[in-house]
Scaffold this active site. Sequence first.
Site, PDB file in Angstrom:
ATOM      1  N   LYS A 178       1.221  -7.360   0.016  1.00  0.00           N
ATOM      2  CA  LYS A 178       0.229  -6.651  -0.793  1.00  0.00           C
ATOM      3  C   LYS A 178      -1.112  -7.408  -0.808  1.00  0.00           C
ATOM      4  O   LYS A 178      -2.169  -6.834  -0.606  1.00  0.00           O
ATOM      5  CB  LYS A 178       0.757  -6.457  -2.218  1.00  0.00           C
ATOM      6  N   ASP A 223       0.307  -0.998  -5.071  1.00  0.00           N
ATOM      7  CA  ASP A 223       0.671  -1.677  -6.317  1.00  0.00           C
ATOM      8  C   ASP A 223       1.319  -0.653  -7.245  1.00  0.00           C
ATOM      9  O   ASP A 223       1.570   0.490  -6.853  1.00  0.00           O
ATOM     10  CB  ASP A 223      -0.564  -2.336  -6.969  1.00  0.00           C
TER      11      ASP A 223
END
Length: 211
Positions: free
Chosen positions: A120, A138
């Site tokens: 991420k 997210d």
Amino acid sequence: MNKQKRYQILSRLRDNNPNPTTELNFSNPFELLIAVLLSAQATDVGVNKATGPLFKVADNPADMLALGVDGVKDYIKTIGLFNTKAENVIKTCRILVENHSGEIPQDREALEALPGVGRKTANVVLNTAFGWPTIAVDTHIFRVSNRTKLAPGKNVNEVEQKLLKVVPAEFKVDVHHWLILHGRYTCIARKPRCGSCMIEDLCEFKDKTEI
Ligand code: SF4
């Protein structure tokens, strides 16, 4: 969800915010990397409060390394998990200085090899610092993609792969920020604000609210 609807949703999000960016404060790729690394389980506002003074004294890996773990802790102790994060920041800076001449690599594998940096974080840095069409999924993007049916998936990886597949190229660089901001301010976790949502007529969520 069909192609046309998806296109309309993304067009609307773009018209509303043609140049979206992160709410984390940064002035170079290094600062962005550190801010994202610090942002796990913390708010952007909280991270910005800590990084303001920190980046004044260390806006590059060498200066950050010179602060040492305890020095970094002094600046970030208001942020959750600050002990581990301070250690990761210093380990990361050491690798950047020793293996990358103090630069942030524009390379997914090299980024993910840095302590505290996962897929991420690498996606955010590649997208936001270097303009790559990567999508960091997210909690907000996961929720919005599933509720709207824009790109449903059982986990963040599935949603990421789906978004990469279905989002047209013209929207790919910015879709990450549009969906985060939409999830943070409109399609919020506990009770989405469907009544004031700009894509309410296109969204396929079954339990829309009136607020
Ligand atoms: S209509 Fe409701 S569920 Fe759908 S995107 Fe908007 S806020 Fe989220």
